[in-house]
Design an enzyme around this catalytic site. Structure first.
Site, mmCIF file in Angstrom:
data_model
loop_
_atom_site.group_PDB
_atom_site.id
_atom_site.type_symbol
_atom_site.label_atom_id
_atom_site.label_comp_id
_atom_site.label_asym_id
_atom_site.label_seq_id
_atom_site.Cartn_x
_atom_site.Cartn_y
_atom_site.Cartn_z
ATOM 1 N N TYR A 16 4.517 0.298 10.659
ATOM 2 C CA TYR A 16 3.929 0.254 9.297
ATOM 3 C C TYR A 16 2.310 0.251 9.647
ATOM 4 O O TYR A 16 1.742 -0.680 9.951
ATOM 5 C CB TYR A 16 4.348 -1.087 8.464
ATOM 6 C CG TYR A 16 3.898 -1.129 7.101
ATOM 7 C CD1 TYR A 16 2.626 -0.257 6.628
ATOM 8 C CD2 TYR A 16 4.398 -2.298 5.951
ATOM 9 C CE1 TYR A 16 2.298 -0.497 5.108
ATOM 10 C CE2 TYR A 16 3.947 -2.145 4.911
ATOM 11 C CZ TYR A 16 2.818 -1.429 4.568
ATOM 12 O OH TYR A 16 2.283 -1.568 3.278
ATOM 13 N N ASP A 60 -2.084 -10.857 1.413
ATOM 14 C CA ASP A 60 -1.964 -10.185 0.142
ATOM 15 C C ASP A 60 -3.291 -10.271 -0.727
ATOM 16 O O ASP A 60 -3.792 -11.244 -1.004
ATOM 17 C CB ASP A 60 -0.839 -10.488 -0.703
ATOM 18 C CG ASP A 60 0.411 -10.293 -0.123
ATOM 19 O OD1 ASP A 60 0.843 -8.926 -0.099
ATOM 20 O OD2 ASP A 60 1.342 -10.835 0.362
ATOM 21 N N GLU A 83 11.457 -2.848 -0.002
ATOM 22 C CA GLU A 83 10.479 -3.939 0.696
ATOM 23 C C GLU A 83 10.832 -5.071 -0.200
ATOM 24 O O GLU A 83 10.148 -4.819 -1.155
ATOM 25 C CB GLU A 83 9.112 -3.467 1.106
ATOM 26 C CG GLU A 83 9.067 -2.921 2.521
ATOM 27 C CD GLU A 83 7.682 -2.809 2.907
ATOM 28 O OE1 GLU A 83 7.501 -2.554 4.161
ATOM 29 O OE2 GLU A 83 6.807 -3.026 2.165
#
Lengths: 275, 430
Positions: A184, A70, A59
């Site tokens: 995911y 993030d 990734e």
């Protein structure tokens, strides 16, 4: 309830990697790095080290100025990359450089504005030509993804989506229908970053997702130890490790060789969890 | 330089800066649109708006939308809101005829909508009260917010004290320095102010941090977003909580003048005070509506925050709208003398009405603003917030071009007490 699995064409790198994993009963080691962190050359060397260590899927984070999904580790990585001249063109150059020596599946982990600004179709085509296999656009839920889905389908690029602990079952079904390649699951609410322990109800959550879809499922967010990898590996098709690897680069800012060696050692240690 | 002297310079300079200001000519407005038809159920204003957020936030945002719609349909909610707006915030605010300012400009009659008279010093309290009551109904224990100038942070801290919520406010380190007074006010009312060192350390970075907090703590935390920005339902909800400004203004101008104004002016950062004033007038197509953005040091990359001058369509922090960005899609640095307008994106509803040509957008530079700041202080004895002063700077230029029987309404969205330290620095007063 089980929906028909949506896979990419059988010869895609992503599908091949997961079917190989399922056949051998070994989960995939999915590793995340920010493209261009801290520089293009070191980043390329770091990707090579991960592939040599046995990473099954890469990734690559496209550095964005405002990475709101993030945590600090990845945010600083993006900042380093941008400060050292990383651009979206260079991200694709990095992919091309990796393709010269590896057929590892590569998924770009990015934010929608970086895809939207150059034009979705244009960008998808360039990414495909460079050797990208799929995308995870962090701030693009299925509700807003119609046009992006279409251009990715045209280019046979996977569109990976996230399932969160807050995602209810009916929504898991909707996301599963939108996703191609794999899903995911983020193992806890929050932003990216290392965690000391894993969410306790992980296996229940994974079992619930499994009852809804047959798409390959990787689990990540906060994986930092070999025993995390082992625990997740027992229930998922893949284990995602990000911040723990990025930190190896961050910890050795002026010594690229040492940084890459530390990264390799960490990758070896974690991969041992699913050996 | 003394204040008096700089004021005189300001007056002399008025003529010059009038020439420099961006000003579009009045134009035919588009056919009216039913203002309540937007956004659609998915939060879109035409191509703008929407929900561009990480998956973790989708379910909390759906829950928030549902809770908000349920609350709006509940007379008890509307009653409590009305009560709090009156008793706690001090509504209605006056529509004040600025006679001396009108004489000074020598043109249209200038009215000021006195949002600066509200508790905590700006319009922001309208939205904070609404969202706090909503959070209470949703059973949330903890409130987070971002703030630029500190006005939204102060208003959030106040309602959290009032309702007994734990309160965390994210604020860019640069803004904490230029709005130190507001930092202290928030802390005094029990809020924890967390400085943000990431990025350019202003409003945009504070929003990123607040969203990160919310992604992590969404189960027990409500995020009081402070402008008509971000993912659905925020642009709609924040607008709805501020539209009282325009509703009052319409009633008041009809009472005072027996007719609607010719033109209305408001500053635009995210755009909450602006849409709050304009919303009630969107379908009155004879009323010209002008939003004034921050021109900073001038329209050069990184030197301003005028999204309709240097921006293009993109997605930032939950919403598709006009954004200052480079060709790669990286968000540009911004600059404005006012922390509250120093932001790279504009609320999506503004982008929609910009394209429809229903609202026009201009900008005022830092220099224009510092001059107008002194003019209003001196002529009317009202010290305006630097944000609101952008609207005033435009009005000072615009009013003389209009006839004496025409009417101009300016939204004085906040008071300038918070800005005096910075103004002293900028005006060279020690």
């Amino acid at each position: 309830m089980s929906l028909r699995p949506k896979t990419l064409t059988m010869n895609s790198r992503i599908s091949q990697a997961f079917s190989k994993g399922r056949q051998s009963g070994r989960p995939l080691f999915v590793s995340y790095l920010c493209a261009g962190d801290p520089t293009f050359d070191v980043s390329l060397a770091a990707c090579r080290a991960l592939i040599n260590a046995g990473a099954d899927l890469l990734e690559l984070g496209a550095p964005f100025s405002d990475p709101l999904a993030d945590g600090l580790t990845n945010q600083l990585a993006a900042q380093r990359a941008l400060e050292n001249g990383m651009t979206q063109t260079r991200v694709l150059e990095l992919v091309r450089a990796i393709r010269e020596f590896s057929e590892v599946p590569i998924v770009l982990y990015t934010y929608y504005n970086l895809v939207f600004a150059p034009g979705e179709a244009n960008y998808a085509r360039q990414a495909k030509e460079a050797g990208v296999d799929g995308f995870l656009v962090l701030d693009l839920p299925p509700e807003e993804a119609a046009s992006w889905k279409k251009v990715c389908a045209d280019e046979e690029l996977g569109t990976v989506f996230i399932i969160a602990p807050t995602t209810p079952p009916d929504r898991i079904a909707k996301i599963s229908e939108t996703a191609t390649g794999f899903l995911y699951y983020v193992s806890r609410t929050g932003v990216t970053g290392e965690r000391a322990d894993l969410s306790a109800d992980l296996s229940d959550s994974v079992a619930q997702i499994r009852s809804i879809t047959d798409l390959p499922l990787v689990v990540g967010f906060g994986v930092s130890q070999a025993e995390h990898v082992a625990t997740i590996g027992q229930v998922a098709d893949g284990v995602v490790v990000g911040s723990a690897l990025v930190n190896c680069l961050a910890a050795n800012p002026n010594e690229p060789e040492k940084a890459v060696a530390a990264l390799r050692a960490k990758a070896d240690e974690l991969i041992a969890g699913i050996a | 330089m003394s204040v008096v002297r700089s004021f005189l310079i300001a007056i002399r300079a008025l003529g010059d800066f009038a020439e420099k200001m961006a000003l579009t000519t009045p134009q035919q407005t588009a056919t009216p649109i039913d203002r309540y038809s937007l956004p659609d159920a998915a939060g879109h204003f035409g191509q703008y708006g929407g929900m561009y957020v990480p998956e973790t936030l989708m379910t909390p945002l759906f829950e928030l939308t549902k809770a908000y719609e349920k609350a709006q349909a509940d007379p008890k909610f509307r009653e409590e809101l009305a009560f709090m707006l009156k008793q706690y915030a001090g509504r209605p605010t006056e529509l004040y005829f600025a006679e001396r300012l009108t004489e000074h400009c020598g043109g249209a009659k200038i009215y000021l909508k006195r949002e600066d008279g509200l508790h905590t010093g700006a319009h922001k309290i309208n939205n904070c009260i609404g969202q706090a009551i909503l959070a209470k109904r949703m059973g949330k224990k903890r409130i987070i917010a971002e703030t630029g100038a500190g006005q939204h942070g102060v208003a959030t801290a106040a309602v959290c004290a009032k309702f007994g919520f734990e309160c965390v406010v994210y604020m860019g380190a640069v803004d904490m320095e230029r709005q130190a007074l507001n930092v202290f006010r928030m802390r005094l009312m029990g809020a924890e102010v967390r400085g943000v060192e990431a990025g350019q350390r202003t409003l945009k970075d504070a929003v990123n941090e607040a969203m990160r907090d919310w992604v992590t703590n969404c189960r027990d935390t409500h995020y009081i977003l402070g402008s008509a920005l971000g993912s659905h339902p925020y642009p709609m909800m924040v607008r709805d909580f501020h539209k009282v400004i325009g509703e009052e203004a319409k009633r008041q101008i009809l009472e005072a003048e027996g007719r609607l104004p010719d033109e209305m002016i408001a500053c635009v950062g995210g755009g909450s005070n602006c849409i709050g004033l304009f919303f009630e007038f969107l379908e009155d197509v004879d009323v010209r509506l002008v939003g004034v953005e921050a021109g900073g040091h001038g329209i050069e990359q990184g030197q301003h925050a005028a999204r309709f001058e240097g921006g293009k369509v993109g997605v930032l922090q939950g919403s598709k709208t006009f954004i200052l960005q480079n060709s790669d899609g990286q968000i540009e640095l911004t600059h404005s003398v006012s922390a509250g307008l120093d932001y790279a994106a504009i609320g999506p509803e503004h982008a929609f009405y910009h394209d429809r040509k229903r609202i026009e957008y201009a900008y005022a530079t830092d220099d224009d603003v510092m001059k107008a700041f002194q003019v209003l202080s001196r002529i009317e004895g009202i010290i305006p917030a630097l944000e609101s002063t952008h609207a005033l700077a435009y009005a000072l230029k615009r009013a003389p071009q209009m006839d004496k029987d025409q009417i101009l309404v300016v939204n004085l969205s906040g008071r300038g007490d918070k800005d005096v330290q910075q103004a002293m620095k900028l005006l060279g007063v020690e």
